[in-house]
Design an enzyme around this catalytic site. Structure first.
Site, mmCIF file in Angstrom:
data_model
loop_
_atom_site.group_PDB
_atom_site.id
_atom_site.type_symbol
_atom_site.label_atom_id
_atom_site.label_comp_id
_atom_site.label_asym_id
_atom_site.label_seq_id
_atom_site.Cartn_x
_atom_site.Cartn_y
_atom_site.Cartn_z
ATOM 1 N N ASP A 73 -61.729 -38.384 -50.052
ATOM 2 C CA ASP A 73 -61.842 -37.350 -51.080
ATOM 3 C C ASP A 73 -63.246 -37.343 -51.672
ATOM 4 O O ASP A 73 -64.027 -38.276 -51.453
ATOM 5 C CB ASP A 73 -60.746 -37.476 -52.157
ATOM 6 C CG ASP A 73 -60.433 -38.903 -52.552
ATOM 7 O OD1 ASP A 73 -61.281 -39.782 -52.314
ATOM 8 O OD2 ASP A 73 -59.350 -39.135 -53.106
ATOM 9 N N ASN A 142 -50.217 -41.245 -61.138
ATOM 10 C CA ASN A 142 -49.269 -40.123 -61.175
ATOM 11 C C ASN A 142 -48.656 -39.856 -59.795
ATOM 12 O O ASN A 142 -48.071 -38.802 -59.554
ATOM 13 C CB ASN A 142 -49.993 -38.852 -61.652
ATOM 14 C CG ASN A 142 -51.147 -38.476 -60.735
ATOM 15 O OD1 ASN A 142 -51.497 -39.213 -59.819
ATOM 16 N ND2 ASN A 142 -51.734 -37.322 -60.980
ATOM 17 N N HIS A 144 -50.368 -39.627 -56.967
ATOM 18 C CA HIS A 144 -51.204 -38.889 -56.010
ATOM 19 C C HIS A 144 -51.604 -39.773 -54.828
ATOM 20 O O HIS A 144 -51.661 -40.997 -54.933
ATOM 21 C CB HIS A 144 -52.424 -38.245 -56.682
ATOM 22 C CG HIS A 144 -53.507 -39.164 -57.152
ATOM 23 N ND1 HIS A 144 -54.326 -38.866 -58.219
ATOM 24 C CD2 HIS A 144 -53.940 -40.380 -56.701
ATOM 25 C CE1 HIS A 144 -55.197 -39.842 -58.383
ATOM 26 N NE2 HIS A 144 -54.986 -40.771 -57.490
ATOM 27 N N GLU A 149 -52.699 -33.985 -55.876
ATOM 28 C CA GLU A 149 -52.091 -34.148 -57.197
ATOM 29 C C GLU A 149 -50.703 -33.528 -57.219
ATOM 30 O O GLU A 149 -50.410 -32.595 -56.463
ATOM 31 C CB GLU A 149 -52.963 -33.416 -58.228
ATOM 32 C CG GLU A 149 -54.383 -33.937 -58.320
ATOM 33 C CD GLU A 149 -54.502 -35.199 -59.145
ATOM 34 O OE1 GLU A 149 -53.655 -36.105 -59.013
ATOM 35 O OE2 GLU A 149 -55.441 -35.276 -59.935
HETATM 36 C C1 F6R Z 1 -59.512 -42.833 -54.026
HETATM 37 C C2 F6R Z 1 -58.296 -42.047 -54.111
HETATM 38 C C3 F6R Z 1 -57.225 -42.286 -55.120
HETATM 39 C C4 F6R Z 1 -56.995 -43.758 -55.451
HETATM 40 C C5 F6R Z 1 -55.897 -43.910 -56.517
HETATM 41 C C6 F6R Z 1 -55.730 -45.359 -56.948
HETATM 42 O O1 F6R Z 1 -60.333 -42.358 -52.971
HETATM 43 O O2 F6R Z 1 -58.143 -41.158 -53.342
HETATM 44 O O3 F6R Z 1 -56.043 -41.693 -54.653
HETATM 45 O O4 F6R Z 1 -56.637 -44.438 -54.289
HETATM 46 O O5 F6R Z 1 -56.209 -43.148 -57.642
HETATM 47 O O6 F6R Z 1 -56.918 -45.804 -57.550
HETATM 48 P P1 F6R Z 1 -57.133 -47.341 -57.898
HETATM 49 O O7 F6R Z 1 -57.122 -48.083 -56.620
HETATM 50 O O8 F6R Z 1 -58.488 -47.406 -58.575
HETATM 51 O O9 F6R Z 1 -56.020 -47.736 -58.796
#
Ligand code: F6R
Length: 248
Positions: A73, A142, A144, A149
């Site tokens: 992303d 959440n 995702h 999302e």
């Molecule tokens: C990152 C991404 C997000 C994270 C998710 C968890 O490239 O796409 O989906 O994997 O928000 O983030 P952390 O690991 O920081 O808790």
């Protein structure tokens, strides 16, 4: 939707063990398929795995020369060298430590003048690669996956999305405040992620406990995109005890 698929849940003692076991699994796949197409998350959770993987690469457990690496992303409107760029994060945490060359990388260019076309080009590149062999993912607070999302459909393609309040909040810790988090992003689509031949979802910390239970055992719903992992064919969840306490 096929609820017959089972998710392989592996609960590890702590984050260090999760990172070690995750890296061993990924290195094994890279040895078995040196030209694997892999999509890699940023965020905090996979950083330990990437460090362990870099050590394995240095020890020549696998060779990175033929891997194809896809960015998961990107924030919309940021140049690749912006300190908040997720490409930059991917480069520093994964590409450079593993010695992946620029021609092995498929970016999601957040600063493209035509982001919709860039998303189509990305999906075309995934098709040309024969789909992802491996997706290394984290779990959003959440639910995702990438920046898919809630609500996201399993058929959603790679696209531009608006970040939810929950994601703006959780991303604020990366960049020192919510005001510094771009409000839109490009994300690899649900469809290409769910079609990965193997998905490794990394989950660490007590703050992920509720969302992890929902994702693995709750209803499969667009309101919790990670719940669609229940419909994917080969999913391994590596969780530490803080995120999944069988006794709690
Ligand atoms: C990152 C991404 C997000 C994270 C998710 C968890 O490239 O796409 O989906 O994997 O928000 O983030 P952390 O690991 O920081 O808790």
């Amino acid at each position: 939707m096929n609820p017959a698929h089972t998710i392989d849940l592996v609960v590890l003692e702590d984050y260090a063990a999760l990172s070690r076991v995750g890296a061993a699994r990924v290195a094994e796949l890279f040895r078995a398929k040196p030209d694997a197409a892999v999509v890699v998350a940023t965020g905090n959770t996979p950083m330990g795995l990437y460090r362990e993987l870099a050590a394995k690469r240095a020890a020549r457990v696998f060779g990175p020369g033929e891997l194809k690496v896809f960015q998961l992303d990107a924030y919309l409107g940021l140049a690749p060298d912006d300190p908040r760029s997720l490409y930059r994060w991917t480069k520093e945490a994964f590409l450079d430590p593993l010695g992946i060359q620029p021609q092995q990388v498929v970016k999601l260019p957040g600063d493209s003048p035509d982001p919709a076309a860039a998303c189509r080009a990305y999906d075309d590149a995934v098709v040309r690669a024969g789909g992802f062999d491996l997706a290394i993912l984290g779990l959003g607070p959440n639910g995702h996956l990438g920046f898919n999302e809630p609500p996201s459909q399993p058929t959603d393609k790679t696209r531009v999305v608006s970040l939810s309040e929950a994601s703006l909040e959780s991303n604020a810790r990366y960049w020192g405040g919510q005001g510094r988090v771009p409000k839109q992003a490009l994300t690899a689509g649900m469809n290409v992620l769910l079609a990965a031949k193997e998905i490794v979802l990394l989950v660490s910390g007590a703050h992920k406990r509720d969302v992890l239970v929902q994702a693995l055992a709750g209803p499969v719903t667009p309101d919790l995109p990670a719940s669609y992992l229940q419909t994917s064919s080969k999913v391994t969840v590596l969780a530490d005890r803080a995120a999944w306490d069988e006794h709690g």
